[in-house]
Design a protein around this motif. Structure first.
Motif, PDB file in Angstrom:
ATOM      1  N   GLU A 128       0.876  -1.178   0.000  1.00 15.16           N
ATOM      2  CA  GLU A 128       0.000   0.000   0.000  1.00 15.16           C
ATOM      3  C   GLU A 128       0.902   1.212   0.000  1.00 15.16           C
ATOM      4  N   ASP A 129       0.582   2.193  -0.793  1.00  9.93           N
ATOM      5  CA  ASP A 129       1.387   3.408  -0.847  1.00  9.93           C
ATOM      6  C   ASP A 129       1.439   4.051   0.524  1.00  9.93           C
ATOM      7  N   GLY A 130       2.625   4.491   0.877  1.00  7.86           N
ATOM      8  CA  GLY A 130       2.758   5.188   2.151  1.00  7.86           C
ATOM      9  C   GLY A 130       3.122   4.273   3.295  1.00  7.86           C
ATOM     10  N   VAL A 131       2.948   2.957   3.142  1.00  6.94           N
ATOM     11  CA  VAL A 131       3.329   2.044   4.226  1.00  6.94           C
ATOM     12  C   VAL A 131       4.823   1.766   4.124  1.00  6.94           C
ATOM     13  N   LYS A 132       5.469   1.816   5.283  1.00  5.73           N
ATOM     14  CA  LYS A 132       6.923   1.688   5.344  1.00  5.73           C
ATOM     15  C   LYS A 132       7.401   0.391   4.720  1.00  5.73           C
ATOM     16  N   GLY A 133       8.413   0.498   3.885  1.00  9.05           N
ATOM     17  CA  GLY A 133       9.020  -0.704   3.306  1.00  9.05           C
ATOM     18  C   GLY A 133       8.450  -1.074   1.963  1.00  9.05           C
ATOM     19  N   CYS A 134       7.232  -0.634   1.652  1.00  5.09           N
ATOM     20  CA  CYS A 134       6.587  -1.044   0.408  1.00  5.09           C
ATOM     21  C   CYS A 134       7.299  -0.518  -0.818  1.00  5.09           C
ATOM     22  N   GLU A 135       7.664   0.758  -0.757  1.00  4.09           N
ATOM     23  CA  GLU A 135       8.308   1.337  -1.933  1.00  4.09           C
ATOM     24  C   GLU A 135       9.665   0.677  -2.180  1.00  4.09           C
ATOM     25  N   ALA A 136      10.418   0.506  -1.093  1.00  7.32           N
ATOM     26  CA  ALA A 136      11.741  -0.116  -1.219  1.00  7.32           C
ATOM     27  C   ALA A 136      11.611  -1.532  -1.761  1.00  7.32           C
ATOM     28  N   LEU A 137      10.629  -2.272  -1.229  1.00  8.85           N
ATOM     29  CA  LEU A 137      10.461  -3.657  -1.663  1.00  8.85           C
ATOM     30  C   LEU A 137      10.049  -3.718  -3.128  1.00  8.85           C
ATOM     31  N   ASN A 138       9.227  -2.767  -3.543  1.00  9.67           N
ATOM     32  CA  ASN A 138       8.813  -2.708  -4.944  1.00  9.67           C
ATOM     33  C   ASN A 138      10.016  -2.538  -5.852  1.00  9.67           C
ATOM     34  N   SER A 139      10.931  -1.656  -5.461  1.00  9.53           N
ATOM     35  CA  SER A 139      12.112  -1.480  -6.328  1.00  9.53           C
ATOM     36  C   SER A 139      13.001  -2.699  -6.325  1.00  9.53           C
ATOM     37  N   CYS A 140      13.055  -3.380  -5.188  1.00 11.45           N
ATOM     38  CA  CYS A 140      13.855  -4.611  -5.137  1.00 11.45           C
ATOM     39  C   CYS A 140      13.289  -5.633  -6.115  1.00 11.45           C
ATOM     40  N   LEU A 141      11.971  -5.743  -6.125  1.00 18.36           N
ATOM     41  CA  LEU A 141      11.352  -6.722  -7.012  1.00 18.36           C
ATOM     42  C   LEU A 141      11.557  -6.341  -8.473  1.00 18.36           C
ATOM     43  N   ASP A 142      11.543  -5.019  -8.766  1.00 18.50           N
ATOM     44  CA  ASP A 142      11.802  -4.587 -10.145  1.00 18.50           C
ATOM     45  C   ASP A 142      13.155  -5.109 -10.591  1.00 18.50           C
ATOM     46  N   CYS A 143      14.101  -5.021  -9.666  1.00 15.39           N
ATOM     47  CA  CYS A 143      15.470  -5.478  -9.919  1.00 15.39           C
ATOM     48  C   CYS A 143      15.509  -6.986 -10.151  1.00 15.39           C
ATOM     49  N   HIS A 193      11.850  -9.133   8.709  1.00 12.53           N
ATOM     50  CA  HIS A 193      12.918 -10.075   8.389  1.00 12.53           C
ATOM     51  C   HIS A 193      14.148  -9.361   7.843  1.00 12.53           C
ATOM     52  N   LEU A 194      14.018  -8.054   7.610  1.00 15.72           N
ATOM     53  CA  LEU A 194      15.091  -7.327   6.944  1.00 15.72           C
ATOM     54  C   LEU A 194      15.601  -6.203   7.830  1.00 15.72           C
ATOM     55  N   SER A 195      16.785  -5.700   7.500  1.00 15.03           N
ATOM     56  CA  SER A 195      17.298  -4.577   8.280  1.00 15.03           C
ATOM     57  C   SER A 195      16.674  -3.281   7.773  1.00 15.03           C
ATOM     58  N   GLU A 196      16.982  -2.189   8.458  1.00 14.06           N
ATOM     59  CA  GLU A 196      16.402  -0.887   8.156  1.00 14.06           C
ATOM     60  C   GLU A 196      16.515  -0.532   6.671  1.00 14.06           C
ATOM     61  N   GLU A 197      17.747  -0.702   6.158  1.00  9.55           N
ATOM     62  CA  GLU A 197      17.968  -0.453   4.730  1.00  9.55           C
ATOM     63  C   GLU A 197      18.202  -1.797   4.062  1.00  9.55           C
ATOM     64  N   PHE A 198      17.442  -2.095   3.059  1.00 10.52           N
ATOM     65  CA  PHE A 198      17.664  -3.389   2.406  1.00 10.52           C
ATOM     66  C   PHE A 198      17.685  -3.219   0.892  1.00 10.52           C
ATOM     67  N   PHE A 199      18.294  -4.185   0.229  1.00  8.28           N
ATOM     68  CA  PHE A 199      18.460  -4.128  -1.224  1.00  8.28           C
ATOM     69  C   PHE A 199      17.973  -5.411  -1.862  1.00  8.28           C
ATOM     70  N   ALA A 200      17.986  -5.416  -3.166  1.00  7.25           N
ATOM     71  CA  ALA A 200      17.509  -6.596  -3.907  1.00  7.25           C
ATOM     72  C   ALA A 200      18.251  -7.854  -3.484  1.00  7.25           C
ATOM     73  N   THR A 201      19.548  -7.746  -3.200  1.00  7.79           N
ATOM     74  CA  THR A 201      20.325  -8.922  -2.813  1.00  7.79           C
ATOM     75  C   THR A 201      19.841  -9.496  -1.485  1.00  7.79           C
ATOM     76  N   ASP A 202      19.310  -8.627  -0.601  1.00 12.15           N
ATOM     77  CA  ASP A 202      18.802  -9.133   0.676  1.00 12.15           C
ATOM     78  C   ASP A 202      17.536  -9.948   0.450  1.00 12.15           C
ATOM     79  N   ILE A 203      16.679  -9.469  -0.458  1.00 15.31           N
ATOM     80  CA  ILE A 203      15.445 -10.203  -0.765  1.00 15.31           C
ATOM     81  C   ILE A 203      15.806 -11.518  -1.437  1.00 15.31           C
ATOM     82  N   GLU A 204      16.804 -11.455  -2.301  1.00 14.40           N
ATOM     83  CA  GLU A 204      17.294 -12.641  -2.997  1.00 14.40           C
ATOM     84  C   GLU A 204      17.765 -13.684  -1.987  1.00 14.40           C
TER      85      GLU A 204
END
Lengths: 232, 343
Positions: A128-143, A193-204
Motif C-alpha cells: 500500500e502506498d505510504g506504508v513503510k518498506g513497500c516502496e523499497a520492496l517494490n524497487s527490489c522486485l523490479d530489480c 525479516h530485513l534490516s532498516e535499509e535493504f536491497f535486492a540482494t537481501d530479498i534474494e
C-alpha cells in the motif's frame, strides 16, 4: 516430438529405484554396452513390459546384476555432469518474464495463480502506498524481475485485492509465493525479516534461504582424476 | 486337490480371524480422536547451512545419533564418495572414496565410530572412522546378499541390519563378517528398514506392498501390515515406537499402530501423484516430512493428516531427507550435489 516441458518427468528418480534408473540410463548411453543389453535395459525400465518372463516383483534382472559385475566407471563422471545440466535445463524451461506485473483486482490475482505454467514460480507483493518498506520492496522486485526471468513477479495494492481488512498496514508489505496453484510461502510484514535499509540482494538471499529461489551454481566439473573433495 | 482346498480354506479362515480381531480393538478412529485438535500452522523452514563438496547426485544421508554426533551426518553420492559432515561448521570430517559409485544407502553407527554403505555391489561395506593412524579404512565387506543393498542400519558397533533387493533382510555380525540371522518372508525386493527405539525390533518395507515387523532376537516376523496399493519405498518408526510410518509408490504415506495391528490413517492428496521415497518424522511425531519422486518434500500434520508445508518449495531437488536425532534440524540431499540443513 513433444516439447521438453510436455515430457513426463521420468517416473522414478529418487531412492534405490531412482539409482537403478540412473544406472540403466548410464548403461544405455554408454557406447560400450552391446545393443542386446540396451534392449534389456529399456524393457526393464518399462514397468508395463510383458517381454520379460518371471519378472514378478523384482526390480532388477539377473542379467543386469551380471552387467554391474563387469563394469568400469570411466564414463560415469562425464555422464553425471551431463545429467545435472539436463535437470537444470528441464527445470528452467518455461515462459520468461522481464518486469513486475501490476494486478488490479482479486480476479486478476486468482487468474495469475491458477493460469501460471506449472514450473513457474509466482511471487506476489501486497503493498500500500505510504506504508513503510513497500516502496523499497517494490524497487527490489523490479530489480529481481529483470534477473530472474523465469519467475513471474507481480504486485497488488491492498485496495485492489478486495480483502483490505485482512491486510492491515501492520502486515504490509506481504510476499506470497505460489507454484502450480499452491501456496509455497507466506511472509507477512516482510520488513521484520530485513534490516532498516535493504536491497535486492537481501530479498534474494531471504528467498533462497527458504528454498524458493534456484541456487545458480552447481558442482564444478571434475577434470582432475581424484580431485574434488578436500578434508578440512 | 482336496488338500490344497483345505489349506486355502484354512488360510482364508485365518485372514478372517485377523480382520475380526482388528475390528474388535478398533474403538475409535484417529480422526475422531483428534477432532478437537487444532491444525498445526503453516511450516516454513529456512536453510541454515549448505554443505558443498560432493560432485554428483546425493542418494542417501543419515544423521549421527550419539550426544557427540548429533550434529554430524554422513552422505552418499553418485560421485563415489561418503562424506561425514560437521553440520555446525560445514567442515568435512571425513571423505571416503568408495569402490562402487552406485551407492544407495549409508548409515552412521550410534557410537559414532563407524559408517556403512551399500548399493548395486550387493554388499554392505563398514568403515572405521576412528582408526589408529587417522585414516578411514574399510573394516568389513559384508557379502552374501544376492540383490542390491537398499538400506542398512547399525544396532551397535558389532551388529548391523541390511535390507536387499533379494527380498531378505539380514542381521550381521560385523566382527566375523557373517550372517547371524536371515529374515525371509517378503515376496518382493526389500526397499527400506528402520530399527525400533529400543533396538529389539525392526520394520521393513518391500515391493510386495507390505511392511513387516520383525523380532530381532527371536528371528521371527511378528506382524505384517498391508493396505498400500504399490511398493513401499520408505519406512520409519513413530518416535514412541508404537507405530510405523510407510511411504509408497501409490503416492501415499500410512500410519499403522503396532498394538492395534492396523492402519490408523493415510496421508494423501489428490494433487500428489508421484511415489514417496523417503520419510522422517519430527522428534515429537507431530510432523512428517515425506520426500517424493518428483524431488519435492511435503510436510504433513500427522494427527490431522493435512499438508502444512513444502520444504525447499521451488527447488524440486530433494533426493533424500533425514531429521536429526535431537530433532533440531532436518537435512536434505539434492540431485545437484548439495546438502542443506533446515529448521
Amino acid at each position: 516430438m513433444s516439447s521438453p516441458d510436455e515430457d513426463e518427468v521420468p517416473a522414478i528418480q529418487t531412492g534405490p529405484k531412482g539409482l537403478i534408473n540412473d544406472w540403466r540410463k548410464f548403461k544405455c548411453e554408454d557406447q560400450d554396452t552391446p545393443p542386446s543389453k540396451k534392449e534389456l535395459l529399456r524393457q526393464m525400465s518399462n514397468p508395463q513390459s510383458d517381454d520379460i518372463p518371471d519378472r514378478l516383483n523384482r526390480k532388477m534382472s539377473v542379467q543386469e546384476y551380471e552387467m554391474i559385475a563387469e563394469e568400469d566407471e570411466k564414463c560415469l563422471r562425464k555422464n553425471q555432469q551431463q545429467c545435472m545440466k539436463e535437470m537444470h535445463k528441464r527445470l528452467s524451461f518455461g515462459p520468461k518474464f522481464d518486469s513486475v506485473v501490476e494486478l488490479d483486482s482479486a480476479e486478476a490475482f486468482l487468474e495469475v495463480i491458477e493460469k501460471a505454467h506449472r514450473l513457474t514460480l509466482v511471487i506476489i507483493l501486497i503493498y500500500e502506498d505510504g506504508v513503510k518498506g513497500c516502496e523499497a520492496l517494490n524497487s527490489c522486485l523490479d530489480c529481481l524481475a529483470t534477473e530472474y526471468t523465469s519467475i513471474k513477479f507481480c504486485h497488488i495494492q491492498t485496495a485492489a485485492t478486495g480483502a483490505g481488512e485482512r491486510f492491515s498496514d501492520n502486515v504490509l508489505p506481504t510476499i506470497l509465493v505460489y507454484k502450480a496453484g499452491k501456496l509455497l510461502g507466506n511472509f507477512l510484514s516482510m520488513t521484520q525479516h530485513l534490516s532498516e535499509e535493504f536491497f535486492a540482494t537481501d530479498i534474494e538471499a531471504f528467498l533462497r534461504e527458504y528454498g524458493l529461489l534456484l541456487e545458480k551454481e552447481f558442482a564444478a566439473c571434475p577434470d582432475e582424476e581424484d580431485g574434488g573433495v578436500e578434508v578440512e | 486337490m482336496g488338500e490344497m482346498e483345505e489349506l486355502r480354506k484354512e488360510a482364508d479362515n485365518l485372514k478372517d480371524q485377523i480382520t475380526e480381531a482388528r475390528k474388535v480393538v478398533q474403538d475409535t478412529t484417529l480422526q475422531e480422536a483428534v477432532a478437537g485438535t487444532t491444525l498445526v500452522g503453516r511450516v516454513q523452514l529456512k536453510t541454515r547451512k549448505t554443505l558443498r563438496g560432493h560432485l554428483a547426485k546425493i542418494y542417501a544421508m543419515h544423521w549421527g545419533t550419539d550426544t557427540n554426533c548429533s550434529k554430524l551426518c554422513v552422505s552418499a553420492s553418485q560421485d563415489g564418495k561418503l562424506i561425514v559432515w560437521d553440520t555446525l561448521t560445514t567442515n568435512k570430517v571425513s571423505a571416503i572414496p568408495l569402490k562402487s559409485s552406485w551407492v544407495m544407502t549409508c548409515a552412521y553407527a550410534p557410537s559414532g565410530n563407524m559408517v556403512a554403505c551399500g548399493g548395486l555391489d550387493n554388499m554392505c561395506s563398514i568403515y572405521n572412522l576412528k582408526g589408529k593412524d587417522g585414516n578411514v579404512k574399510v573394516m568389513r565387506e559384508l557379502a552374501a546378499h544376492t540383490g542390491y543393498l537398499s538400506c542398512c542400519r547399525f544396532l551397535s558397533d558389532s551388529e548391523i541390519i541390511t535390507s536387499s533387493g533379494d527380498c531378505t533382510c539380514v542381521l550381521w555380525d560385523i566382527e566375523t563378517g557373517t550372517e547371524k540371522t536371515i529374515f525371509a518372508g517378503h515376496l518382493g525386493d526389500c526397499m527400506s528398514l528402520a530399527v525400533s527405539p529400543d533396538f529389539k525390533m525392526f520394520i521393513s518395507g518391500a515391493c510386495d506392498f507390505t511392511a513387516k515387523l520383525w523380532d530381532i532376537r527371536e528371528a521371527s516376523c511378528r506382524q505384517t501390515f498391508s493396505g498400500h496399493e504399490s511398493d513401499i519405498n520408505a519406512i520409519g518408526f513413530f518416535p514412541n515406537g508404537n507405530a510405523v510410518i510407510t511411504g509408497s509408490d501409490d503416492a501415499t504415506c500410512k500410519l499403522y499402530d503396532l498394538r492395534a495391528d492396523q492402519e490408523l490413517i493415510t496421508y494423501q492428496d489428490s494433487g500428489i501423484m508421484c511415489g514417496v521415497t523417503s520419510l522422517a518424522p519430527s522428534l515429537s511425531g507431530r510432523l512428517l516430512l515425506a520426500g517424493y519422486d518428483d524431488f519435492n518434500v511435503n510436510i504433513w500434520d500427522m494427527l490431522k493428516a493435512e499438508r502444512v508445508g513444502v520444504l525447499a518449495g521451488h527447488d524440486n531437488r530433494v533426493s533424500c531427507i533425514g531429521v536429526s536425532s535431537d530433532g533440531m534440524a532436518c537435512c536434505t540431499g539434492s540431485w545437484d550435489s548439495f546438502l542443506k540443513i533446515w529448521n
